[in-house]
Design a protein around this motif. Sequence first.
Motif, short mmCIF file in Angstrom:
data_model
loop_
_atom_site.label_atom_id
_atom_site.label_comp_id
_atom_site.label_asym_id
_atom_site.label_seq_id
_atom_site.Cartn_x
_atom_site.Cartn_y
_atom_site.Cartn_z
N CYS A 1 39.84 27.55 39.78
CA CYS A 1 39.98 28.99 40.12
C CYS A 1 38.73 29.30 41.04
N TYR B 1 36.98 32.86 42.81
CA TYR B 1 37.00 34.50 42.39
C TYR B 1 36.51 35.31 43.59
N GLN C 1 41.65 36.34 45.35
CA GLN C 1 41.42 35.12 44.38
C GLN C 1 42.22 33.78 44.72
N LYS D 1 54.63 45.71 42.34
CA LYS D 1 53.24 45.97 41.62
C LYS D 1 52.33 45.74 42.61
N GLU E 1 44.37 38.73 41.10
CA GLU E 1 44.37 38.30 39.70
C GLU E 1 45.12 36.85 39.64
N THR F 1 43.89 34.16 39.42
CA THR F 1 42.95 33.47 38.35
C THR F 1 43.53 33.67 37.01
N GLU F 2 44.21 34.99 36.62
CA GLU F 2 44.88 35.15 35.45
C GLU F 2 46.38 34.57 35.52
N ILE G 1 47.64 32.21 36.84
CA ILE G 1 47.82 30.68 36.85
C ILE G 1 47.94 30.08 35.53
N ALA G 2 47.64 30.98 34.30
CA ALA G 2 47.95 30.57 33.13
C ALA G 2 49.04 30.21 32.53
N THR H 1 55.18 43.60 37.51
CA THR H 1 53.97 42.87 37.41
C THR H 1 53.77 41.79 38.61
N LEU H 2 52.72 41.51 38.86
CA LEU H 2 52.51 40.45 39.78
C LEU H 2 53.35 39.03 39.26
N SER H 3 53.31 38.87 37.99
CA SER H 3 53.70 37.68 37.46
C SER H 3 55.29 37.45 37.75
#
Lengths: 464, 464
Positions: free
Chosen positions: A348, A350, A354, A384, A415, A417-418, A420-421, A445-447
């Motif tokens: 990651c 930041y 990101q 989003k 986001e 970095t979040e 990628i989970a 959501t971005l997801s």
Amino acid sequence: MSDAIYDLVIIGGGPAGYVAAIRAGQLGKKVAVIEMERAGGTCLNWGCIPTKALLKSAELYRSFQKADAYGLSATGVSFDFAKVVERSRGVAATMAKGVEFLFKKNKVDYFVGKGSVVMAGMVEVTAGEHKGKFFKTKNILLCTGQKPKQLPGLPADGVRVMTSREALAAKAPPKSIAIIGAGAIGVEFAYFFNAFGSKVTLIEMLPQVLPVEDEEVAKVLERSFTKQGIAIHTGTKCENIRSGATSVKLDLVKDGTKTELEVETILVAIGITANLEGLVSPKVKLELDRGFVKVDATYQTSTPGIYAAGDIQGPPWLAHVASFRAVQAVEGMFGHAKPKLVGNFPGCTYCQPQVASTGLTEKQAKEKKLDYKVGKFPFTAVGKAVAAGDTEGFVKVIADAKTGEILGVHIIGNEATELIAEYGLAMSLEATIDEIHDSIHAHPTLSEALGEAALATHGKAIHI
Amino acid sequence: MSDAIYDLVIIGGGPAGYVAAIRAGQLGKKVAVIEMERAGGTCLNWGCIPTKALLKSAELYRSFQKADAYGLSATGVSFDFAKVVERSRGVAATMAKGVEFLFKKNKVDYFVGKGSVVMAGMVEVTAGEHKGKFFKTKNILLCTGQKPKQLPGLPADGVRVMTSREALAAKAPPKSIAIIGAGAIGVEFAYFFNAFGSKVTLIEMLPQVLPVEDEEVAKVLERSFTKQGIAIHTGTKCENIRSGATSVKLDLVKDGTKTELEVETILVAIGITANLEGLVSPKVKLELDRGFVKVDATYQTSTPGIYAAGDIQGPPWLAHVASFRAVQAVEGMFGHAKPKLVGNFPGCTYCQPQVASTGLTEKQAKEKKLDYKVGKFPFTAVGKAVAAGDTEGFVKVIADAKTGEILGVHIIGNEATELIAEYGLAMSLEATIDEIHDSIHAHPTLSEALGEAALATHGKAIHI
């Protein structure tokens, strides 16, 4: 001389050492940690954590400047750099205290001092208030990590020459700064100082910023940074660096052409070197590999009973990888579980936008002659992101053309970095791209971009 | 009368209808969408998307007020409510235009008007510029979604009485507002209007805010909202609502005690009702279940050739579930793939702190007499959260005590709506909690709490 016999003495209290200590404590073992500076190590005191605090201030400051776009206004937006840095130091101190609390909770003995291995089974404190103390122990775990590389003949003085460490305690943003090295650290400080008004020049010897990341990601980041006002020089060497009374002069050499640059300060972010100085007595055999401690599949060094985990082992130099390795080493040495080696892991950066990734870059897939396909989905097509007014970047998925196995994932954007989970889990479960898009992603959501990028590998994305 | 024969005519262009159209277009089918208002439906024009734009302005406005904590200062901070709303409308318009572009790209014929099913195989436009047009079609898909329930005798007038629709185009934040219903919509508007200075009273008949969420999550949200200045009344009924010239009076009844409340405006967020008016001719048999269209496992209604997907089918009324159902219906009707039913899905609320969940609440696990264990991890123990100065909330994982199967996940805190994605995938892959914490989570990220909560189910979390 202490008579206590420990199950484990750990040298170094960073994200490898302190996590190892807690895990060993949970297993009911008698553990000591010897840390030269402060619990939490570089990551927590001079790395990951305080930089994120600085970056949060920078992001907020930049978002204030865009207030108008959101129907808001502020007549006087300013910053107090000393307070920004003070907050960051405070965050680091809070986290370090937290680790000290966890040591107590898990019955870990904690000593501030410099630990040195006398021989397998024996550690000595060679500096600090506990100097002269010896520890008998069944196992030793070396977790002393790394420190920034310095330029030969130009050690960091905190004024003209900084490493990340000095930059984290800067008194003011320099009027101008040359950052040598555009890895994660260089890139994050470039974003930070630029946000607070420094004239930033970012210099990278390799052909792209963030050399370990996918080429397309680096391109978008370069474009974004340039737009933000950062001068970027890739494929460029720094030569003839001269530190003077009020400025530093250096020559930027690209394709044989030399340009002189004069800046108030330089930040050296050219890599790291393992902290091995005085770590073991000359009698202890500690085999190295390119400057890092060699370990076997159980994290044992060339001397039985002495283990090593974390950055000291070599790349990837990432706190989460260090913690993982440390837990594995501990679980293995006490027969709790078979230690695992590091499989896939996220990386990651930041800055804004990101950057986060896991697995192979497209270039690596090509070099390995893999039969792959790519799915790419831009945040401009994500509701989003449009609603938040932050549409920079994309999700790029590289998958095996036949099996749909996920080979690599690259995200640049808000986001990242979040985000990628999910793919981190997917890769460790060896999930396929079809399993990704079959999972319902919340709207808005971005997801959603994660699912759409998976669909895009089939040419089936809905929103592009 | 049109002679075109379509493979599919879709009535309603929201997240069910427009996604179905695009998917059918990708499959090479001849498709028409008839939408009464604007492409994108409620979600995109009057729901998910424009609310997120409003909330972004609200979050930014609130962050100005906390500038000092980050070493920043902002004086003369103000907002132009008309601009905030205008931006939100602009975002919705951009997204709607995007859908219209996707229709073209996928060769979907798009008609603005009211569609009505004459019989299987025939759709008529009964209002709008294309009134009187008939469409012959092999398949019909009903995707007209829902609209907010109104209070009997008190229709929304946009001044004294609003639903979410009127609230999205409000001219100014009301001095005081009573929000009736503390589901996701009520809670989001409570956050929004409170941020812009309205005196907000949030009233919920059931014992907690966000009645579908885990009790512990609701408690933290209630505490946070109360601290933000929102008055919360749970277990409370509204009676005797009287709309006057300058205010609305209503009685709040709790445990037999009546309190009168006088506010400038009320926002009614008490649920939704399916859009069925004039959707099919009286000759068409359309079996309903509690007011929603009944479908079989292939999304076919009680009349062969007529399918339904999305909110019109009944709960959960979520855009991402609607899109999923719509894609399944289309793939099934054209023999492309066996349609899947909705398995696990995330639910999100975008106030601050955000709330997101998937699977069972602890209460539901208890009621089902499952043998479960709980792992909970607070954001106060997450470095990234401390660095960002935003440590409210936690991740709570409910897992089968024997197998470790994940039964439910509940997140309250910053970026909860993005963080839920990993567990969404985990549950659809039937992964165990051990597989979650074995996956390396990047440090420092909020997603570390996902792994730690999984470890916490074993009492093995590192950072608490």
